[in-house]
Design a protein around this motif. Structure first.
Motif, PDB file in Angstrom:
ATOM      1  N   TYR A  61      55.694  42.737  45.299  1.00  0.00           N
ATOM      2  CA  TYR A  61      54.337  42.715  45.841  1.00  0.00           C
ATOM      3  C   TYR A  61      53.511  41.523  45.348  1.00  0.00           C
ATOM      4  N   GLY A  65      52.101  38.662  47.783  1.00  0.00           N
ATOM      5  CA  GLY A  65      50.661  38.429  47.826  1.00  0.00           C
ATOM      6  C   GLY A  65      50.308  36.973  47.599  1.00  0.00           C
ATOM      7  N   LEU A  66      51.024  36.323  46.694  1.00  0.00           N
ATOM      8  CA  LEU A  66      50.776  34.904  46.418  1.00  0.00           C
ATOM      9  C   LEU A  66      51.139  34.041  47.629  1.00  0.00           C
ATOM     10  N   ILE A  68      51.029  35.067  50.739  1.00  0.00           N
ATOM     11  CA  ILE A  68      49.974  35.325  51.725  1.00  0.00           C
ATOM     12  C   ILE A  68      48.762  34.443  51.437  1.00  0.00           C
ATOM     13  N   ARG A  69      48.367  34.369  50.178  1.00  0.00           N
ATOM     14  CA  ARG A  69      47.192  33.558  49.820  1.00  0.00           C
ATOM     15  C   ARG A  69      47.430  32.081  50.069  1.00  0.00           C
ATOM     16  N   LEU A  79      48.201  40.967  59.446  1.00  0.00           N
ATOM     17  CA  LEU A  79      47.685  41.904  58.445  1.00  0.00           C
ATOM     18  C   LEU A  79      46.670  42.856  59.067  1.00  0.00           C
ATOM     19  N   TYR A  94      46.686  47.475  49.971  1.00  0.00           N
ATOM     20  CA  TYR A  94      47.313  46.169  49.736  1.00  0.00           C
ATOM     21  C   TYR A  94      46.921  45.182  50.829  1.00  0.00           C
ATOM     22  N   TYR A  95      47.041  45.615  52.078  1.00  0.00           N
ATOM     23  CA  TYR A  95      46.672  44.753  53.201  1.00  0.00           C
ATOM     24  C   TYR A  95      45.194  44.372  53.130  1.00  0.00           C
ATOM     25  N   SER A  97      43.120  44.354  50.561  1.00  0.00           N
ATOM     26  CA  SER A  97      42.760  43.490  49.418  1.00  0.00           C
ATOM     27  C   SER A  97      43.060  42.026  49.714  1.00  0.00           C
ATOM     28  N   HIS A  98      44.156  41.767  50.425  1.00  0.00           N
ATOM     29  CA  HIS A  98      44.501  40.379  50.737  1.00  0.00           C
ATOM     30  C   HIS A  98      43.657  39.829  51.888  1.00  0.00           C
ATOM     31  N   GLU A 101      40.480  38.766  50.295  1.00  0.00           N
ATOM     32  CA  GLU A 101      40.634  37.468  49.635  1.00  0.00           C
ATOM     33  C   GLU A 101      40.564  36.321  50.646  1.00  0.00           C
ATOM     34  N   LEU A 102      40.965  36.598  51.873  1.00  0.00           N
ATOM     35  CA  LEU A 102      40.932  35.599  52.950  1.00  0.00           C
ATOM     36  C   LEU A 102      39.744  35.848  53.886  1.00  0.00           C
TER      37      LEU A 102
END
Length: 235
Positions: A61, A65-66, A68-69, A79, A94-95, A97-98, A101-102
């Motif tokens: 995970y 995640g990294l 994705i970022r 997502l 999880y989806y 939170s990312h 971030e975006l």
């Protein structure tokens, strides 16, 4: 090879090298770089990475995640699609939170989905829009302010307070006077983010009412917490 073996560490290094801006690179190197960029933004790549959540499990995970970022924009629509349909709570978190971030890049795709009829989808979209930091999203909150589901209205209210909207006082008072105890308490807990003297006055008035009932005690307790957050000397 990296995708098939779950070697995300090598893949991350490759992505990092690809995004580096090297002015001295040859034309051939730039061509390779552009081809890699196109691959990292392709539907097949994005799908394979997100499928890796099931293939490789929670140990991967953080690496996923990294990626994705770092790859960013290409992951936003997939997502959002998965967030809307995912049944597993931890996976939804999880989806989300990312996407948060975006949030700046996800703003426009999120706005296009505000016509969705599912309350839980709207709640998540509003969170993303709030985290984008762009106050222009407020004009889209008007049509959601009277939504029948309390969790949608709660998130709309939180967004109004976040951007210090003049409409926040009216909406906050409305929800604090709602007949549903949970809706009322949730609104009172948000009241600590307001600076309105009208809100202070209403919170103080709640302390003057007394009934020996658990629900009323919960309201008074929430009001005390909100007044403490506000720090107004009147209290």
């Amino acid at each position: 090879y990296c995708l098939q073996t779950g070697d995300y560490a090598s893949l991350i290094k490759l992505i990092e090298r690809t995004v580096q801006h090297d002015r001295s690179a040859t034309d051939e190197a730039w061509q390779i770089r552009n081809e890699l960029f196109a691959f990292f933004e392709s539907d097949d790549f994005v799908e394979e990475i997100l499928n890796g959540l099931d293939t490789w499990g929670k140990d991967k995970y953080p690496d996923i995640g990294l990626i994705i970022r770092k790859a960013g924009k290409a992951f936003i629509e997939p997502l959002l699609d998965r967030l809307a349909d995912e049944q597993n709570l931890s996976r939804r978190r999880y989806y989300l939170s990312h996407l948060i971030e975006l949030a700046h890049e996800a703003k426009e795709p999120a706005l296009r989905r505000l016509g969705d009829s599912r309350w839980y989808v709207l709640r998540n979209l509003i969170q993303i829009l709030r985290k984008s930091g762009d106050a222009t999203v407020m004009r889209h909150m008007k049509r959601l302010a009277d939504h029948p589901h309390p969790k949608v209205r709660h998130n709309v209210l939180e967004t109004h307070l976040h951007f210090n909207s003049p409409e926040s006082v009216r909406l906050l008072l409305r929800e604090m006077k709602n007949s549903d105890p949970d809706t009322r308490i949730n609104a009172i807990q948000l009241a600590g983010k307001s600076t309105s003297l009208e809100i202070v006055s209403h919170l103080l008035s709640l302390q003057q009412r007394w009934r020996i009932a658990p629900s009323h005690l919960a309201v008074r307790k929430a009001a005390v917490g909100a007044l403490a957050d506000m720090g107004n000397s009147t209290a």
